[in-house]
Scaffold this motif. Structure first.
Motif, PDB file in Angstrom:
ATOM      1  N   ALA A 160      -4.599  58.479  80.211  1.00 42.72           N
ATOM      2  CA  ALA A 160      -4.893  59.411  79.120  1.00 42.72           C
ATOM      3  C   ALA A 160      -5.534  58.710  77.922  1.00 42.72           C
ATOM      4  N   ASN A 161      -5.386  57.385  77.830  1.00 48.55           N
ATOM      5  CA  ASN A 161      -5.859  56.642  76.670  1.00 48.55           C
ATOM      6  C   ASN A 161      -6.935  55.607  76.968  1.00 48.55           C
ATOM      7  N   CYS A 162      -7.247  55.377  78.228  1.00 48.29           N
ATOM      8  CA  CYS A 162      -8.113  54.257  78.597  1.00 48.29           C
ATOM      9  C   CYS A 162      -9.128  54.648  79.659  1.00 48.29           C
ATOM     10  N   THR A 163     -10.116  53.803  79.814  1.00 50.14           N
ATOM     11  CA  THR A 163     -11.071  53.924  80.907  1.00 50.14           C
ATOM     12  C   THR A 163     -10.541  53.134  82.102  1.00 50.14           C
ATOM     13  N   VAL A 164     -10.476  53.765  83.258  1.00 49.82           N
ATOM     14  CA  VAL A 164     -10.086  53.078  84.496  1.00 49.82           C
ATOM     15  C   VAL A 164     -11.336  52.408  85.047  1.00 49.82           C
ATOM     16  N   TRP A 165     -11.232  51.097  85.366  1.00 45.64           N
ATOM     17  CA  TRP A 165     -12.417  50.359  85.817  1.00 45.64           C
ATOM     18  C   TRP A 165     -12.425  50.057  87.308  1.00 45.64           C
ATOM     19  N   LYS A 166     -11.321  50.343  87.996  1.00 43.84           N
ATOM     20  CA  LYS A 166     -11.255  50.026  89.431  1.00 43.84           C
ATOM     21  C   LYS A 166     -10.156  50.856  90.056  1.00 43.84           C
ATOM     22  N   ASP A 167     -10.391  51.320  91.272  1.00 43.82           N
ATOM     23  CA  ASP A 167      -9.342  51.982  92.045  1.00 43.82           C
ATOM     24  C   ASP A 167      -8.514  50.928  92.755  1.00 43.82           C
ATOM     25  N   ASN A 168      -7.226  51.180  92.894  1.00 45.50           N
ATOM     26  CA  ASN A 168      -6.343  50.223  93.564  1.00 45.50           C
ATOM     27  C   ASN A 168      -6.576  50.234  95.070  1.00 45.50           C
ATOM     28  N   ARG A 169      -6.835  49.052  95.617  1.00 46.87           N
ATOM     29  CA  ARG A 169      -6.990  48.903  97.065  1.00 46.87           C
ATOM     30  C   ARG A 169      -6.106  47.781  97.598  1.00 46.87           C
ATOM     31  N   SER A 170      -5.194  47.275  96.765  1.00 43.45           N
ATOM     32  CA  SER A 170      -4.351  46.156  97.182  1.00 43.45           C
ATOM     33  C   SER A 170      -2.918  46.628  97.412  1.00 43.45           C
ATOM     34  N   ALA A 171      -2.104  45.716  97.948  1.00 44.22           N
ATOM     35  CA  ALA A 171      -0.692  46.025  98.197  1.00 44.22           C
ATOM     36  C   ALA A 171       0.028  46.184  96.865  1.00 44.22           C
ATOM     37  N   GLY A 172       0.822  47.211  96.729  1.00 41.49           N
ATOM     38  CA  GLY A 172       1.572  47.457  95.502  1.00 41.49           C
ATOM     39  C   GLY A 172       0.828  48.410  94.588  1.00 41.49           C
ATOM     40  N   ALA A 173       1.584  49.175  93.830  1.00 40.17           N
ATOM     41  CA  ALA A 173       1.005  50.141  92.903  1.00 40.17           C
ATOM     42  C   ALA A 173       0.344  49.412  91.740  1.00 40.17           C
ATOM     43  N   SER A 174      -0.880  49.790  91.417  1.00 39.56           N
ATOM     44  CA  SER A 174      -1.626  49.199  90.304  1.00 39.56           C
ATOM     45  C   SER A 174      -2.499  50.248  89.651  1.00 39.56           C
ATOM     46  N   THR A 175      -2.705  50.082  88.361  1.00 37.43           N
ATOM     47  CA  THR A 175      -3.709  50.837  87.616  1.00 37.43           C
ATOM     48  C   THR A 175      -4.540  49.807  86.858  1.00 37.43           C
ATOM     49  N   TYR A 176      -5.856  49.870  87.032  1.00 33.35           N
ATOM     50  CA  TYR A 176      -6.789  48.938  86.397  1.00 33.35           C
ATOM     51  C   TYR A 176      -7.489  49.674  85.255  1.00 33.35           C
ATOM     52  N   PHE A 177      -7.454  49.117  84.040  1.00 33.86           N
ATOM     53  CA  PHE A 177      -7.965  49.831  82.875  1.00 33.86           C
ATOM     54  C   PHE A 177      -8.545  48.868  81.853  1.00 33.86           C
ATOM     55  N   LEU A 178      -9.296  49.415  80.911  1.00 32.01           N
ATOM     56  CA  LEU A 178      -9.897  48.633  79.831  1.00 32.01           C
ATOM     57  C   LEU A 178      -9.132  48.872  78.539  1.00 32.01           C
ATOM     58  N   ASP A 179      -8.951  47.806  77.749  1.00 30.65           N
ATOM     59  CA  ASP A 179      -8.400  47.990  76.406  1.00 30.65           C
ATOM     60  C   ASP A 179      -9.548  48.415  75.485  1.00 30.65           C
ATOM     61  N   PRO A 180      -9.287  48.706  74.207  1.00 32.29           N
ATOM     62  CA  PRO A 180     -10.354  49.183  73.326  1.00 32.29           C
ATOM     63  C   PRO A 180     -11.518  48.201  73.130  1.00 32.29           C
TER      64      PRO A 180
END
Length: 139
Positions: free
Chosen positions: A87-107
């Motif tokens: 809700a607050n960031c741009t996601v830069w990559k979809d997770n394709r690795s083992a384990g739950a991840s969210t990839y995002f950019l800071d401001p």
């Protein structure tokens, strides 16, 4: 071989706006503000010492490479934190690795990740899936 490093001491991130960066790391990621000065701040995130340092040379877009910083989160809080980040960031990559991840950019365009899991879980994943062609060392 002589003595080696004993751990990670701190990470410093160059930021364009210190107050904006403090608000992001405090309000979105839950870091604790410890010290603030005109051109920077120290925050704590569990055992991580994070320094935010104002820099006039901050780039306006992220590097194209995969370099990023990953923060650990508990499985129980992952979904809520991931939604807050999305809700607050741009996601830069979809997770394709083992384990739950969210990839995002800071401001300031730094590539970050929240991740559930440990290195042992990742090593077990590779041990159990030899088709990946990864060599795992140690027990």
């Amino acid at each position: 071989m002589g003595p080696g490093v004993t751990g990670l001491n701190h990470i410093t991130l160059a930021v364009a706006d210190v107050q904006r960066a403090i608000a992001f790391y405090r309000d979105v990621l839950g870091c604790e503000v410890r010290v603030v000065w005109a051109d920077g701040a120290y925050l704590e995130c569990c055992s991580l010492w994070l320094c935010l340092s104002r820099d006039d040379l901050v780039r306006t877009s992220p590097h194209a490479d995969y370099t990023h910083i990953a923060f650990s989160v508990d499985n129980d809080g992952f979904a809520e934190m991931s939604e807050r980040i999305k809700a607050n960031c741009t996601v830069w990559k979809d997770n394709r690795s083992a384990g739950a991840s969210t990839y995002f950019l800071d401001p300031d365009g730094h590539k970050l990740e929240i991740h559930v899991g440990s290195i042992e879980i990742r090593l077990d994943h590779y041990r159990n899936d030899p088709s990946k062609g990864v060599s795992v060392f140690g027990p």
